[in-house]
Scaffold this motif. Sequence first.
Motif: not given
Length: 186
Positions: A132-137, A139-146, A158-165
């Motif tokens: 149910a999270l917005p796409d970017r959130q 993706d970040a959760v799944l990449l970091v925790y999953g 994700m082609a974004i900055s580390e701070a944005t992740v």
Amino acid sequence: MAMVLDDGDTADAELIGRARNGDRAAFGALVERYYDFVRRVAWRWSGSRADAEDIAQEVCVRIGRSIRSYQGNGAFTTWLYAMTLNAVRDMARKNARETAKAQAYGAELLTVAEADGMTDEASETLWHCVRALPDRQRDAVLLVYGEGLTHAGAAAAMAISEATVSWHIHEAKKRLKVLMRQAGEV
């Protein structure tokens, strides 16, 4: 059939010709004139107002890239219909890929959650909330925790900055707490 407005605006054919020659003002006038038309068509085909807005913006970009190749053999709206329907189909394919990816990540997340001692029901609720999270959130959760990536690794993926992740993870945690509380799990 070309649309000519009654309020003295320049005819479509003239705007198209000027836009094909690189006139940004003419291109802007065309986009302004047809944006609602494109968004309405996208909404009818996609069924989602948010997707329709994204599709309309993508079509505007596509118009900019291909206005020079517009031959003018048919109505401009016919060309826009084709371009819009192609963008709708592209969005549907993208959404299908993203859903498949999210489901694959979800299976991994459930496995990790089960290994952490969560019940099947709590794991399923967690995955439902992550979906149910917005796409970017999400993706970040799944990449970091999953997937176990670092914030830097997720940023590269994700082609974004580390701070944005980090920000997406922070916002996702806040949202997940609310969603899990609403589901009765916290």
